[in-house]
Design a protein around this motif. Structure first.
Motif, mmCIF file in Angstrom:
data_model
loop_
_atom_site.group_PDB
_atom_site.id
_atom_site.type_symbol
_atom_site.label_atom_id
_atom_site.label_comp_id
_atom_site.label_asym_id
_atom_site.label_seq_id
_atom_site.Cartn_x
_atom_site.Cartn_y
_atom_site.Cartn_z
ATOM 1 N N ALA A 74 -21.793 16.993 -11.093
ATOM 2 C CA ALA A 74 -21.337 15.608 -11.140
ATOM 3 C C ALA A 74 -19.999 15.408 -10.444
ATOM 4 N N ASN A 75 -19.256 16.480 -10.204
ATOM 5 C CA ASN A 75 -17.897 16.351 -9.669
ATOM 6 C C ASN A 75 -17.686 16.985 -8.299
ATOM 7 N N GLY A 76 -18.525 17.934 -7.914
ATOM 8 C CA GLY A 76 -18.345 18.620 -6.640
ATOM 9 C C GLY A 76 -18.269 17.695 -5.429
ATOM 10 N N PRO A 77 -19.292 16.833 -5.196
ATOM 11 C CA PRO A 77 -19.240 15.949 -4.019
ATOM 12 C C PRO A 77 -18.051 14.998 -4.037
ATOM 13 N N ALA A 78 -17.639 14.540 -5.226
ATOM 14 C CA ALA A 78 -16.488 13.631 -5.308
ATOM 15 C C ALA A 78 -15.205 14.339 -4.894
ATOM 16 N N ILE A 79 -15.051 15.602 -5.294
ATOM 17 C CA ILE A 79 -13.878 16.384 -4.883
ATOM 18 C C ILE A 79 -13.872 16.556 -3.365
ATOM 19 N N ILE A 80 -15.030 16.835 -2.805
ATOM 20 C CA ILE A 80 -15.133 17.035 -1.348
ATOM 21 C C ILE A 80 -14.805 15.750 -0.598
ATOM 22 N N LYS A 81 -15.333 14.607 -1.050
ATOM 23 C CA LYS A 81 -15.070 13.361 -0.326
ATOM 24 C C LYS A 81 -13.590 12.989 -0.374
ATOM 25 N N THR A 82 -12.968 13.187 -1.539
ATOM 26 C CA THR A 82 -11.549 12.856 -1.665
ATOM 27 C C THR A 82 -10.697 13.741 -0.760
ATOM 28 N N GLY A 103 -12.216 12.844 3.283
ATOM 29 C CA GLY A 103 -12.287 11.486 3.789
ATOM 30 C C GLY A 103 -13.664 11.164 4.341
ATOM 31 N N SER A 104 -13.913 9.895 4.602
ATOM 32 C CA SER A 104 -15.241 9.444 5.018
ATOM 33 C C SER A 104 -15.631 9.917 6.405
ATOM 34 N N ASP A 105 -14.666 10.000 7.338
ATOM 35 C CA ASP A 105 -15.018 10.306 8.721
ATOM 36 C C ASP A 105 -15.398 11.761 8.938
ATOM 37 N N GLN A 106 -15.010 12.643 8.039
ATOM 38 C CA GLN A 106 -15.405 14.051 8.137
ATOM 39 C C GLN A 106 -16.366 14.438 7.008
ATOM 40 N N LEU A 107 -16.907 13.440 6.349
ATOM 41 C CA LEU A 107 -17.742 13.701 5.190
ATOM 42 C C LEU A 107 -19.034 14.410 5.560
ATOM 43 N N GLY A 108 -19.663 13.984 6.655
ATOM 44 C CA GLY A 108 -20.923 14.620 7.047
ATOM 45 C C GLY A 108 -20.754 16.101 7.309
ATOM 46 N N ARG A 109 -19.688 16.444 8.080
ATOM 47 C CA ARG A 109 -19.456 17.861 8.387
ATOM 48 C C ARG A 109 -19.134 18.676 7.143
ATOM 49 N N SER A 130 -20.934 4.245 1.652
ATOM 50 C CA SER A 130 -21.249 2.846 1.378
ATOM 51 C C SER A 130 -20.446 2.275 0.222
ATOM 52 N N ILE A 131 -19.612 3.114 -0.439
ATOM 53 C CA ILE A 131 -18.859 2.639 -1.600
ATOM 54 C C ILE A 131 -17.376 2.967 -1.452
ATOM 55 N N GLY A 132 -16.561 2.288 -2.245
ATOM 56 C CA GLY A 132 -15.125 2.529 -2.238
ATOM 57 C C GLY A 132 -14.733 3.586 -3.256
ATOM 58 N N GLU A 133 -13.455 3.953 -3.238
ATOM 59 C CA GLU A 133 -12.935 5.023 -4.096
ATOM 60 C C GLU A 133 -13.160 4.797 -5.596
ATOM 61 N N PRO A 134 -13.069 3.567 -6.127
ATOM 62 C CA PRO A 134 -13.224 3.401 -7.576
ATOM 63 C C PRO A 134 -14.567 3.889 -8.116
ATOM 64 N N HIS A 135 -15.612 3.844 -7.277
ATOM 65 C CA HIS A 135 -16.945 4.207 -7.747
ATOM 66 C C HIS A 135 -17.403 5.581 -7.255
ATOM 67 N N ILE A 136 -16.512 6.343 -6.644
ATOM 68 C CA ILE A 136 -16.947 7.586 -6.020
ATOM 69 C C ILE A 136 -17.514 8.584 -7.035
ATOM 70 N N GLY A 137 -16.898 8.665 -8.217
ATOM 71 C CA GLY A 137 -17.392 9.588 -9.229
ATOM 72 C C GLY A 137 -18.779 9.212 -9.702
ATOM 73 N N THR A 138 -18.997 7.917 -9.905
ATOM 74 C CA THR A 138 -20.305 7.449 -10.358
ATOM 75 C C THR A 138 -21.377 7.713 -9.309
ATOM 76 N N VAL A 139 -21.054 7.448 -8.039
ATOM 77 C CA VAL A 139 -22.042 7.641 -6.972
ATOM 78 C C VAL A 139 -22.343 9.124 -6.774
ATOM 79 N N LEU A 194 -26.061 10.573 -7.171
ATOM 80 C CA LEU A 194 -26.782 11.368 -6.175
ATOM 81 C C LEU A 194 -27.273 12.693 -6.772
ATOM 82 N N ALA A 195 -26.389 13.344 -7.537
ATOM 83 C CA ALA A 195 -26.791 14.604 -8.171
ATOM 84 C C ALA A 195 -27.906 14.363 -9.178
ATOM 85 N N THR A 196 -27.830 13.237 -9.906
ATOM 86 C CA THR A 196 -28.887 12.893 -10.850
ATOM 87 C C THR A 196 -30.197 12.660 -10.132
#
Length: 502
Positions: A120-128, A131-137, A397-406, A410-412
């Motif tokens: 539930a937390n791994g992808p959120a740590i990575i995105k933070t 950042g969004s522009d290097q998220l795919g890599r 597609s979402i902003g920082e406030p909802h990153i943990g939920t998203v 996704l993991a769910t």
């Protein structure tokens, strides 16, 4: 926000901590799939009951990840992630001591709680961090850790089962995960809790868990040779009722939030997220892709074991084909996700998966193991092409406030796809095999039933192929992504606009 991310974050340090947890979690899950025939033999249990070892793990992670995503917003992602590693280690060790199938399933529940906290937390740590522009890599590189775990699991698992015992599969991760958990506690940055903390929606959470548990139990019971029509009818009705109350609760809370009334808890899935078409498609296609993946991961080891008669070590080598090809493809998919529309890359990956599923319908009783591995590898290429672009499109597609939920959503979606895949493949194969064999169960299998096994296998794969084709068309309907300027902004986390069409 992370305290240490106000300037230039040591992002690769954070990446290595998360990737290490992902590696061991995926290694464990891939070893368990290989161990199912051995566990089934030791406990003398039917296939539908034995798969409870995998089912309870996925059910628990699916049911609790949204809760852990909410908890991480209150306690911090570092604390939840590291605690998850330690609980995972404890559950793994307890599984190695199980003396019966019910006890084994209970300890897998403990292990799954820890895994859900990590996922539930791994992808959120990575995105933070990236950042969004290097998220795919970054997600593509995370795919390497996943692939390495999946690669190591079948080979190591097959070796340990053949020369030692399936119990050693659960002993191995425990001390390593404890060590990684202590390192993560030291090096992952702590977070400042938000000034306003919204309570968790326990009522909605209850209906969500009830829906998953009852629906999954109903599907599992349907695969049992001793199934009862009354239980199936009752389970279906109660599942529909739980779904109704969950949706009504979510709609009620979303309406209050839209009116500015914050006297009640926020919805488990905020209405602002539900309205985003890109997110809905990403979540739906992820569920469908993993549903198809687990049809392959569950049925193929039994085909290799029962029909081709391969030893556990060779089964592990054949199953290695998916993570090997994913290891090679994941970095490319991540790079493409930063420069080409996710709609194009992710849809192409799903199309390759669908073609791979079709190839499994052509297996025979004398197919060479190398050609089985080729089919698995082809499917692995498609899955790797799909995963990073799909996840990146949802997180962008979402902003920082909802990153943990998203991230939790996704993991769910992935674990829900695995959960449904196990339940549905058990049901489909049990029905087809029982039909062709005159009512026999897999525990009654003998070499004389090889032709019936192949027929049941073929028809089961055709069912999942239809789901794969539907996923291709759904992915192709994603909204067009905004134009990019090509160059990634250096290490800057970027919140996407809240456009419902994105």
């Amino acid at each position: 926000m992370f305290l240490y991310m106000t300037s230039t974050p040591p992002k690769w340090l954070y990446f290595s901590m998360v990737a290490t947890g992902v590696f061991f979690a995926t290694m464990d899950s891939s070893m368990v799939n290989i161990a199912l025939p051995a566990i089934m033999a030791e406990f003398h249990s039917p296939l539908a009951h034995t798969e409870g070892v995998v089912l309870i793990y996925l059910l628990t992670t699916s049911a609790t990840m949204l809760f852990w995503g909410h908890v991480s917003g209150r306690l911090g992602r570092q604390r939840v992630y590291t605690t998850g590693l330690l609980i995972f280690a404890l559950g793994s060790f307890l599984c190695s001591l199980a003396h019966s199938l019910p006890v084994m399933i209970l300890f897998r529940f403990v292990q799954a709680l820890g895994a859900a906290m990590m996922m539930a937390n791994g992808p959120a740590i990575i995105k933070t961090a990236f950042g969004s522009d290097q998220l795919g890599r970054s997600l593509g590189l995370m795919g390497i850790a996943t692939s390495l775990g999946l690669m190591t699991g079948p080979v190591l698992g097959g070796f340990l089962i053949e020369y030692y015992s399936w119990r050693t599969l659960f002993m191995l991760p425990a001390p390593i995960c404890i060590a990684v958990g202590l390192l993560a506690k030291t090096f992952l940055p702590r977070e400042t809790p938000p000034s306003r903390q919204e309570p968790f929606d326990w009522q909605g959470g209850f209906w969500w868990v009830a829906l998953l548990v009852i629906a999954t139990s109903t599907l599992s019971h349907a695969a049992d040779p001793q199934r009862s029509l009354a239980l199936l009818t009752g389970g279906t009705a109660v599942s529909a009722l739980a779904l109704f109350f969950f949706l009504r609760r979510e709609s009620f809370l979303s309406t209050l939030a839209a009116a500015g009334d914050h006297s009640q808890p926020s919805a488990i899935i905020p209405a602002a997220l539900v309205r985003k078409k890109a997110l809905l498609i990403a979540v739906s296609t992820a569920t469908m892709a993993f549903l198809c993946l687990f049809s392959v991961l569950i049925l193929t080891p039994f085909y290799l074991d029962r029909v081709l008669g391969l030893p556990a070590s060779r089964i592990g080598l054949v199953m290695l084909a998916i993570p090997v090809t994913a290891l090679v493809t994941a970095p490319l998919a991540g790079w493409l996700a930063d420069y080409i529309e996710a709609r194009i890359v992710a849809t192409a990956g799903l199309l390759v998966c669908a073609i791979g599923l079709y190839s499994f319908t052509t297996l025979t009783g004398s197919s060479a193991p190398i050609w089985v591995a080729g089919r698995l590898g082809f499917f692995g290429v498609g899955l790797a092409l799909f995963l990073s672009p799909n996840s990146a499109s949802a997180l962008r597609s979402i902003g920082e406030p909802h990153i943990g939920t998203v991230a939790a959503l996704l993991a769910t979606a992935r674990t829900l796809g695995m959960l449904m895949g196990i339940a549905l493949v058990s049901l489909a194969f049990a029905l087809f095999f029982g039909h062709f064999s005159g009512g026999l169960d897999m525990k009654d299998y003998s070499g004389q039933q090889a032709d019936n096994f192949i027929k049941a296998l073929r028809y089961s794969y055709i069912c999942f192929l239809s789901i794969g084709i539907a996923a291709v068309f759904l992915s192709a309907s994603r909204p067009k992504a905004p134009e990019k300027n090509g160059a990634a902004k250096k290490d800057q986390p970027m919140a996407a606009p809240d456009d419902p069409e994105q």
